[in-house]
Design a protein around this motif. Structure first.
Motif, PDB file in Angstrom:
ATOM      1  N   GLU A 166      46.617  55.231 -10.671  1.00 49.80           N
ATOM      2  CA  GLU A 166      47.209  55.836 -11.860  1.00 49.80           C
ATOM      3  C   GLU A 166      48.395  55.026 -12.373  1.00 49.80           C
ATOM      4  O   GLU A 166      48.721  55.076 -13.559  1.00 49.80           O
ATOM      5  CB  GLU A 166      47.634  57.267 -11.551  1.00 49.80           C
ATOM      6  CG  GLU A 166      46.461  58.172 -11.196  1.00 49.80           C
ATOM      7  CD  GLU A 166      46.884  59.557 -10.764  1.00 49.80           C
ATOM      8  OE1 GLU A 166      48.121  59.798 -10.681  1.00 49.80           O
ATOM      9  OE2 GLU A 166      46.004  60.395 -10.506  1.00 49.80           O
ATOM     10  N   SER A 170      50.741  53.196  -5.166  1.00 45.54           N
ATOM     11  CA  SER A 170      51.319  54.105  -4.176  1.00 45.54           C
ATOM     12  C   SER A 170      52.831  53.923  -4.085  1.00 45.54           C
ATOM     13  O   SER A 170      53.375  52.889  -4.472  1.00 45.54           O
ATOM     14  CB  SER A 170      50.685  53.900  -2.799  1.00 45.54           C
ATOM     15  OG  SER A 170      49.355  54.368  -2.793  1.00 45.54           O
ATOM     16  N   ASN A 198      47.466  55.760  -5.169  1.00 45.25           N
ATOM     17  CA  ASN A 198      48.009  57.080  -5.549  1.00 45.25           C
ATOM     18  C   ASN A 198      48.506  57.890  -4.365  1.00 45.25           C
ATOM     19  O   ASN A 198      48.545  59.126  -4.426  1.00 45.25           O
ATOM     20  CB  ASN A 198      46.965  57.902  -6.323  1.00 45.25           C
ATOM     21  CG  ASN A 198      46.363  57.152  -7.486  1.00 45.25           C
ATOM     22  OD1 ASN A 198      47.045  56.370  -8.157  1.00 45.25           O
ATOM     23  ND2 ASN A 198      45.073  57.354  -7.735  1.00 45.25           N
ATOM     24  N   SER A 199      48.896  57.229  -3.300  1.00 44.97           N
ATOM     25  CA  SER A 199      49.436  57.933  -2.139  1.00 44.97           C
ATOM     26  C   SER A 199      50.961  57.930  -2.187  1.00 44.97           C
ATOM     27  O   SER A 199      51.577  56.945  -2.606  1.00 44.97           O
ATOM     28  CB  SER A 199      48.951  57.292  -0.840  1.00 44.97           C
ATOM     29  OG  SER A 199      47.555  57.472  -0.695  1.00 44.97           O
ATOM     30  N   GLY A 223      42.999  57.642  -0.808  1.00 43.26           N
ATOM     31  CA  GLY A 223      43.755  57.813  -2.043  1.00 43.26           C
ATOM     32  C   GLY A 223      44.196  59.242  -2.289  1.00 43.26           C
ATOM     33  O   GLY A 223      43.638  60.199  -1.751  1.00 43.26           O
ATOM     34  N   ASP A 224      45.235  59.366  -3.129  1.00 43.07           N
ATOM     35  CA  ASP A 224      45.724  60.673  -3.596  1.00 43.07           C
ATOM     36  C   ASP A 224      46.217  61.554  -2.459  1.00 43.07           C
ATOM     37  O   ASP A 224      46.061  62.777  -2.493  1.00 43.07           O
ATOM     38  CB  ASP A 224      44.629  61.393  -4.389  1.00 43.07           C
ATOM     39  CG  ASP A 224      44.145  60.579  -5.574  1.00 43.07           C
ATOM     40  OD1 ASP A 224      44.868  60.521  -6.580  1.00 43.07           O
ATOM     41  OD2 ASP A 224      43.053  59.980  -5.479  1.00 43.07           O
ATOM     42  N   CYS A 225      46.812  60.954  -1.458  1.00 46.22           N
ATOM     43  CA  CYS A 225      47.381  61.701  -0.332  1.00 46.22           C
ATOM     44  C   CYS A 225      48.890  61.840  -0.505  1.00 46.22           C
ATOM     45  O   CYS A 225      49.546  60.978  -1.097  1.00 46.22           O
ATOM     46  CB  CYS A 225      47.099  60.984   0.990  1.00 46.22           C
ATOM     47  SG  CYS A 225      45.358  60.957   1.453  1.00 46.22           S
ATOM     48  N   LYS A 230      41.008  61.604   1.446  1.00 47.68           N
ATOM     49  CA  LYS A 230      41.507  61.702   0.079  1.00 47.68           C
ATOM     50  C   LYS A 230      41.909  63.130  -0.243  1.00 47.68           C
ATOM     51  O   LYS A 230      41.232  64.084   0.114  1.00 47.68           O
ATOM     52  CB  LYS A 230      40.409  61.222  -0.872  1.00 47.68           C
ATOM     53  CG  LYS A 230      40.808  61.056  -2.334  1.00 47.68           C
ATOM     54  CD  LYS A 230      39.607  60.531  -3.105  1.00 47.68           C
ATOM     55  CE  LYS A 230      39.895  60.386  -4.600  1.00 47.68           C
ATOM     56  NZ  LYS A 230      40.798  59.226  -4.863  1.00 47.68           N
ATOM     57  N   MET A 231      43.049  63.265  -0.917  1.00 44.24           N
ATOM     58  CA  MET A 231      43.604  64.548  -1.386  1.00 44.24           C
ATOM     59  C   MET A 231      44.230  65.382  -0.274  1.00 44.24           C
ATOM     60  O   MET A 231      44.541  66.554  -0.469  1.00 44.24           O
ATOM     61  CB  MET A 231      42.550  65.363  -2.144  1.00 44.24           C
ATOM     62  CG  MET A 231      42.008  64.657  -3.368  1.00 44.24           C
ATOM     63  SD  MET A 231      40.744  65.595  -4.258  1.00 44.24           S
ATOM     64  CE  MET A 231      41.745  66.937  -4.899  1.00 44.24           C
TER      65      MET A 231
END
Length: 252
Positions: free
Chosen positions: A56, A78, A95-96, A112-114, A130-131
């Motif tokens: 992102e 990140s 995105n972490s 990702g996204d953590c 992820k997440m």
């Protein structure tokens, strides 16, 4: 003024920002938009800021005094806090958000996204799907696996949530969407399909609530309660944090 020490074989983008007192080892690649704060040490054969269409933001930012050992890969997008300490062959995807004082053991895989809180410690071969959302002062022992896909393969991902001070022993498997409560403990080899309330001990496949975690005693000193662990174990934590834990203990 202390300047940075960068090995001749390292490849550093002119769009990267390297503060003073940074070390970068042989054959490491630092891509565009990487920010390495002062005191960081990066080992050999690392790749920082690997581009990703899923990122992102373009920037990969490291806080102060991070130790990144050889063969680590960090994707673009990140944000890493101060004093991260990694083993070898660690991968952190896009995105972490990682807090201060964390540890990622050899071959840890952060998808990702953590979101990972302050002073969380991951031993070797931990997979954070992820997440996932992992709180502060969490312990994830070797081969802990946090999953995220209820009906694989799909794009309907539901991350695991682990709250502050929780302890997951070796080879724990947590299924998608599970919430593990603050101060809870999960025994080695457990498969966690249901939420675990705050302060409980769970064990088994599938895991079941056994008792309050604070019933457990140290095997070498039965007078000492094993949990909450912060009242007895302080190695590696800041003095002000330990002082607050001890004050909390005495107020109980």
């Amino acid at each position: 003024m202390i300047t940075s020490l960068i090995h001749d074989s390292a490849i550093i983008s002119p769009l990267a920002i390297i503060e003073n007192n940074v070390e970068i080892g042989p054959y490491t690649i630092v891509h565009d938009n990487v920010y390495l704060s002062s005191g960081c040490s990066v080992g050999a054969y690392c790749e920082l800021g690997l581009p990703s269409t899923l990122a992102e933001k373009k920037e990969l930012r490291f806080g102060k005094n991070c130790t990144i050992r050889s063969h680590n890969v960090f994707y673009a997008g990140s944000q890493i806090g101060d004093s991260l300490n990694t083993g070898h062959y660690v991968c952190v995807r896009e995105n972490s958000i990682v807090g201060n004082g964390c540890q990622f053991g050899n071959r840890s895989d952060i998808q990702g996204d953590c979101v990972i809180g302050n002073f969380t410690k991951c031993h070797a071969d931990v997979h954070i799907g992820k997440m996932s959302k992992v709180g502060n002062y969490v312990w994830l022992f070797p081969e802990v696996l946090l999953t995220n896909d209820p009906i694989p393969p799909s794009t309907n991902l539901i991350g695991v949530t682990i709250n502050d001070f929780a302890v997951l022993a070796a080879k724990v498997l947590v299924l998608p969407g599970v919430v593990i409560g603050k101060d809870s403990v999960v025994g080695a080899g457990s498969v966690v399909k249901e939420n675990i309330p705050e302060g409980k001990l769970a064990n088994g496949n599938p895991s079941k609530i056994i008792c309050d975690a604070n019933i457990l005693r140290m095997h070498n000193n039965p007078k000492l309660k094993g949990y909450p662990w912060r009242y007895r174990f302080h190695r590696g934590y800041p003095a002000d944090v330990v002082s607050a834990w001890l004050n909390e203990f005495h107020e109980k």
